[in-house]
Write a protein that holds these residues in place. Structure first.
Motif, PDB file in Angstrom:
ATOM      1  N   TRP A  67       0.834  -1.208   0.000  1.00 52.49           N
ATOM      2  CA  TRP A  67       0.000   0.000   0.000  1.00 52.49           C
ATOM      3  C   TRP A  67       0.866   1.254   0.000  1.00 52.49           C
ATOM      4  O   TRP A  67       0.528   2.254  -0.646  1.00 52.49           O
ATOM      5  N   ARG A 120      -7.876  -8.353   0.003  1.00 57.33           N
ATOM      6  CA  ARG A 120      -8.233  -7.003  -0.463  1.00 57.33           C
ATOM      7  C   ARG A 120      -7.157  -6.459  -1.394  1.00 57.33           C
ATOM      8  O   ARG A 120      -7.455  -5.907  -2.458  1.00 57.33           O
ATOM      9  N   THR A 124      -7.053  -5.660  -6.028  1.00 64.04           N
ATOM     10  CA  THR A 124      -6.866  -4.346  -6.645  1.00 64.04           C
ATOM     11  C   THR A 124      -5.972  -4.452  -7.870  1.00 64.04           C
ATOM     12  O   THR A 124      -5.182  -5.393  -8.011  1.00 64.04           O
ATOM     13  N   ASP A 143     -11.193  -1.747  -8.688  1.00 62.01           N
ATOM     14  CA  ASP A 143     -10.413  -1.213  -7.565  1.00 62.01           C
ATOM     15  C   ASP A 143     -11.364  -0.714  -6.540  1.00 62.01           C
ATOM     16  O   ASP A 143     -11.186  -0.035  -5.686  1.00 62.01           O
TER      17      ASP A 143
END
Length: 143
Positions: A67, A120, A124, A143
């Motif tokens: 991230w 998760r 994406t 996304d």
């Protein structure tokens, strides 16, 4: 944060917590200090990476690093991170870490165990570009 993380001997929990705080700073536009305005941003990112590179991978470390790499790129919250070029070297180091086989293996195992944070991430577009998930078919969720 910068006084603790830039030390030579840092507890693993401090490294993990610093990663989470860095994420908050990359997504905090309008809610307080952002990474772009944090005076020690480069030093903290460099130290965080240095410590991550010596630690064993974990699914939460993988997720945080992924991230961060994504948020430091051109698709990040520009109000929080400023020009992506400023963070290029840090982003590349996070991506290199995520490309290591030991880190990929941990991510794959977490995906097989259906850990929510890794699921998760893998769903994406940014996650699908990571080597650990490269062979995963798109979910169609976007996304």
């Amino acid at each position: 944060m910068h006084e603790v993380i830039t030390g030579p001997s840092v507890d693993d929990e401090v490294v993990d917590h610093t990663g989470r705080l860095l994420l908050v700073l990359t997504y905090s536009q309008g809610m307080g200090m952002t990474l772009a305005h944090y005076p020690h941003a480069e030093a903290v990112l460099t130290a965080h990476l240095h410590h991550l590179e010596r630690l064993e991978p974990s699914s939460s470390r993988y997720s945080t690093a992924a991230w961060l790499a994504d948020s430091l790129g051109k698709h990040g919250d520009t109000g929080s991170i400023g020009p992506a070029e400023r963070w290029r070297s840090h982003r590349e180091r996070y991506l290199a870490l995520l490309d290591r086989e030991d880190w990929c293996q941990v991510a794959r195992e977490a995906l097989a165990a259906q850990e929510p944070g890794i699921l998760r991430l893998a769903e994406t577009a940014s996650g699908r570009r990571l080597r650990a998930f490269a062979d995963r078919p798109p979910s169609g969720d976007g996304d």
